[in-house]
Design a protein around this motif. Sequence first.
Motif, PDB file in Angstrom:
ATOM      1  N   ASN A 173     -46.022  -0.201 -61.158  1.00 54.32           N
ATOM      2  CA  ASN A 173     -47.100   0.663 -60.667  1.00 54.32           C
ATOM      3  C   ASN A 173     -48.453   0.248 -61.221  1.00 54.32           C
ATOM      4  O   ASN A 173     -49.471   0.342 -60.523  1.00 54.32           O
ATOM      5  N   ASN A 174     -48.475  -0.224 -62.466  1.00 56.89           N
ATOM      6  CA  ASN A 174     -49.724  -0.665 -63.074  1.00 56.89           C
ATOM      7  C   ASN A 174     -50.299  -1.869 -62.319  1.00 56.89           C
ATOM      8  O   ASN A 174     -51.484  -1.906 -61.968  1.00 56.89           O
ATOM      9  N   VAL A 175     -49.447  -2.854 -62.045  1.00 53.91           N
ATOM     10  CA  VAL A 175     -49.885  -4.048 -61.328  1.00 53.91           C
ATOM     11  C   VAL A 175     -50.314  -3.703 -59.903  1.00 53.91           C
ATOM     12  O   VAL A 175     -51.382  -4.115 -59.435  1.00 53.91           O
ATOM     13  N   LEU A 176     -49.498  -2.926 -59.202  1.00 51.52           N
ATOM     14  CA  LEU A 176     -49.823  -2.560 -57.824  1.00 51.52           C
ATOM     15  C   LEU A 176     -51.100  -1.736 -57.770  1.00 51.52           C
ATOM     16  O   LEU A 176     -51.904  -1.867 -56.842  1.00 51.52           O
ATOM     17  N   GLY A 177     -51.308  -0.902 -58.769  1.00 54.93           N
ATOM     18  CA  GLY A 177     -52.518  -0.093 -58.805  1.00 54.93           C
ATOM     19  C   GLY A 177     -53.775  -0.908 -59.020  1.00 54.93           C
ATOM     20  O   GLY A 177     -54.857  -0.533 -58.556  1.00 54.93           O
ATOM     21  N   LEU A 178     -53.664  -2.044 -59.708  1.00 52.31           N
ATOM     22  CA  LEU A 178     -54.817  -2.907 -59.959  1.00 52.31           C
ATOM     23  C   LEU A 178     -55.150  -3.799 -58.763  1.00 52.31           C
ATOM     24  O   LEU A 178     -56.213  -4.420 -58.744  1.00 52.31           O
ATOM     25  N   CYS A 179     -54.255  -3.857 -57.794  1.00 53.53           N
ATOM     26  CA  CYS A 179     -54.486  -4.688 -56.606  1.00 53.53           C
ATOM     27  C   CYS A 179     -55.164  -3.870 -55.508  1.00 53.53           C
ATOM     28  O   CYS A 179     -54.856  -2.697 -55.315  1.00 53.53           O
ATOM     29  N   ASP A 180     -56.072  -4.509 -54.794  1.00 50.22           N
ATOM     30  CA  ASP A 180     -56.726  -3.859 -53.659  1.00 50.22           C
ATOM     31  C   ASP A 180     -55.838  -3.862 -52.425  1.00 50.22           C
ATOM     32  O   ASP A 180     -55.880  -2.943 -51.611  1.00 50.22           O
ATOM     33  N   VAL A 181     -55.057  -4.925 -52.279  1.00 42.66           N
ATOM     34  CA  VAL A 181     -54.196  -5.094 -51.114  1.00 42.66           C
ATOM     35  C   VAL A 181     -52.811  -5.523 -51.567  1.00 42.66           C
ATOM     36  O   VAL A 181     -52.676  -6.428 -52.399  1.00 42.66           O
ATOM     37  N   VAL A 182     -51.799  -4.857 -51.041  1.00 43.30           N
ATOM     38  CA  VAL A 182     -50.407  -5.274 -51.241  1.00 43.30           C
ATOM     39  C   VAL A 182     -49.805  -5.430 -49.858  1.00 43.30           C
ATOM     40  O   VAL A 182     -49.801  -4.491 -49.056  1.00 43.30           O
ATOM     41  N   GLY A 183     -49.331  -6.643 -49.537  1.00 45.73           N
ATOM     42  CA  GLY A 183     -48.817  -6.913 -48.204  1.00 45.73           C
ATOM     43  C   GLY A 183     -47.412  -7.478 -48.217  1.00 45.73           C
ATOM     44  O   GLY A 183     -47.104  -8.379 -48.994  1.00 45.73           O
ATOM     45  N   LYS A 184     -46.575  -6.928 -47.358  1.00 42.26           N
ATOM     46  CA  LYS A 184     -45.214  -7.451 -47.191  1.00 42.26           C
ATOM     47  C   LYS A 184     -45.203  -8.430 -46.023  1.00 42.26           C
ATOM     48  O   LYS A 184     -45.576  -8.083 -44.897  1.00 42.26           O
ATOM     49  N   LEU A 185     -44.777  -9.655 -46.281  1.00 42.88           N
ATOM     50  CA  LEU A 185     -44.714 -10.683 -45.247  1.00 42.88           C
ATOM     51  C   LEU A 185     -43.474 -10.464 -44.383  1.00 42.88           C
ATOM     52  O   LEU A 185     -42.360 -10.268 -44.892  1.00 42.88           O
ATOM     53  N   THR A 186     -43.682 -10.484 -43.072  1.00 41.62           N
ATOM     54  CA  THR A 186     -42.582 -10.241 -42.156  1.00 41.62           C
ATOM     55  C   THR A 186     -42.766 -11.087 -40.899  1.00 41.62           C
ATOM     56  O   THR A 186     -43.799 -11.735 -40.718  1.00 41.62           O
ATOM     57  N   ILE A 187     -41.784 -11.099 -40.030  1.00 35.74           N
ATOM     58  CA  ILE A 187     -41.838 -11.817 -38.764  1.00 35.74           C
ATOM     59  C   ILE A 187     -41.648 -10.814 -37.632  1.00 35.74           C
ATOM     60  O   ILE A 187     -40.682 -10.042 -37.638  1.00 35.74           O
ATOM     61  N   ASN A 188     -42.570 -10.805 -36.660  1.00 33.66           N
ATOM     62  CA  ASN A 188     -42.480  -9.832 -35.575  1.00 33.66           C
ATOM     63  C   ASN A 188     -41.598 -10.343 -34.432  1.00 33.66           C
ATOM     64  O   ASN A 188     -41.007 -11.429 -34.514  1.00 33.66           O
ATOM     65  N   LYS A 189     -41.530  -9.568 -33.366  1.00 31.05           N
ATOM     66  CA  LYS A 189     -40.652  -9.911 -32.243  1.00 31.05           C
ATOM     67  C   LYS A 189     -41.080 -11.187 -31.535  1.00 31.05           C
ATOM     68  O   LYS A 189     -40.279 -11.829 -30.855  1.00 31.05           O
ATOM     69  N   GLU A 190     -42.362 -11.532 -31.649  1.00 31.87           N
ATOM     70  CA  GLU A 190     -42.862 -12.769 -31.026  1.00 31.87           C
ATOM     71  C   GLU A 190     -42.712 -13.974 -31.943  1.00 31.87           C
ATOM     72  O   GLU A 190     -43.285 -15.025 -31.711  1.00 31.87           O
ATOM     73  N   ASP A 191     -41.969 -13.786 -33.055  1.00 32.09           N
ATOM     74  CA  ASP A 191     -41.717 -14.847 -34.031  1.00 32.09           C
ATOM     75  C   ASP A 191     -43.003 -15.297 -34.732  1.00 32.09           C
ATOM     76  O   ASP A 191     -43.130 -16.448 -35.145  1.00 32.09           O
ATOM     77  N   LYS A 192     -43.963 -14.371 -34.860  1.00 32.21           N
ATOM     78  CA  LYS A 192     -45.185 -14.643 -35.598  1.00 32.21           C
ATOM     79  C   LYS A 192     -45.117 -13.975 -36.970  1.00 32.21           C
ATOM     80  O   LYS A 192     -44.684 -12.830 -37.091  1.00 32.21           O
ATOM     81  N   ARG A 193     -45.563 -14.709 -37.981  1.00 36.53           N
ATOM     82  CA  ARG A 193     -45.560 -14.161 -39.331  1.00 36.53           C
ATOM     83  C   ARG A 193     -46.833 -13.357 -39.580  1.00 36.53           C
ATOM     84  O   ARG A 193     -47.917 -13.758 -39.152  1.00 36.53           O
ATOM     85  N   GLY A 194     -46.676 -12.261 -40.280  1.00 35.86           N
ATOM     86  CA  GLY A 194     -47.829 -11.434 -40.602  1.00 35.86           C
ATOM     87  C   GLY A 194     -47.525 -10.511 -41.769  1.00 35.86           C
ATOM     88  O   GLY A 194     -46.402 -10.483 -42.292  1.00 35.86           O
TER      89      GLY A 194
END
Length: 234
Positions: A173-194
């Motif tokens: 929680n300390n690390v996540l709180g110090l970050c402005d953005v936390v993003g989970k990398l995933t692949i959508n139905k069009e096979d694009k990463r985001g």
Amino acid sequence: MSLEIKKATEIKKAKGTYLIYGPPGMGKTTALKFLHGKTLVLDVDRTTKVLRGAKNIDIAEIDNINTWKHWEETVIDLYENYQGVYDNIAVDNVSELERCILSDLGRQGKNKGVPNMGDYQYLQFKLVNSLRYMKNLNSNIIWTAWETTDSFQDANGQQFNRSFPQINGKILNNVLGLCDVVGKLTINKEDKRGFILSATNSTYAKNQLDSRGGCLQEELIVSGTKEVSKKSNK
């Protein structure tokens, strides 16, 4: 000592602190190719070969054996000599950095290479303090991490499988709180990463820099409100 007070209207756009996570091989390191400007990658897990040919990227390998001392020296060197030199500084990746530090401390101890409880406390303070130092470098800071999961129960008793970065639980929680953005990398139905940038019961994510709830892999860091406004929440 008196407080230095400024109006919120005087706050200018500053560099951001990002943590991106996903399973091994999903494309976290590759995402660093798309960062605009001069980028320094601190290579912990030795996967930077995927960045081959990127002209705007410099790579510095972190000693993954004598990690405790080398990591400390690296952070101090960055703070003293590289403030504002790079547009982006990435640590790839912090999950492996944790294991390297603990392995090094265990090797130095008297428990046949197994870290003791004190070593875990050393690790916890070291990583949080490192992030605090790096936030003062006048660069975008990007930490990559592997993904882990657990079972989570909400206040209504409903259970979810929750995804979040693989970071020591005591400081997560300390690390996540110090970050402005936390993003989970995933692949959508069009096979694009985001990246998923908006939290759900099953995914830890956040975006305190703009209104996007998601973005393509190459759009993690954007500059200027005009550019952001053109991006749809993908």
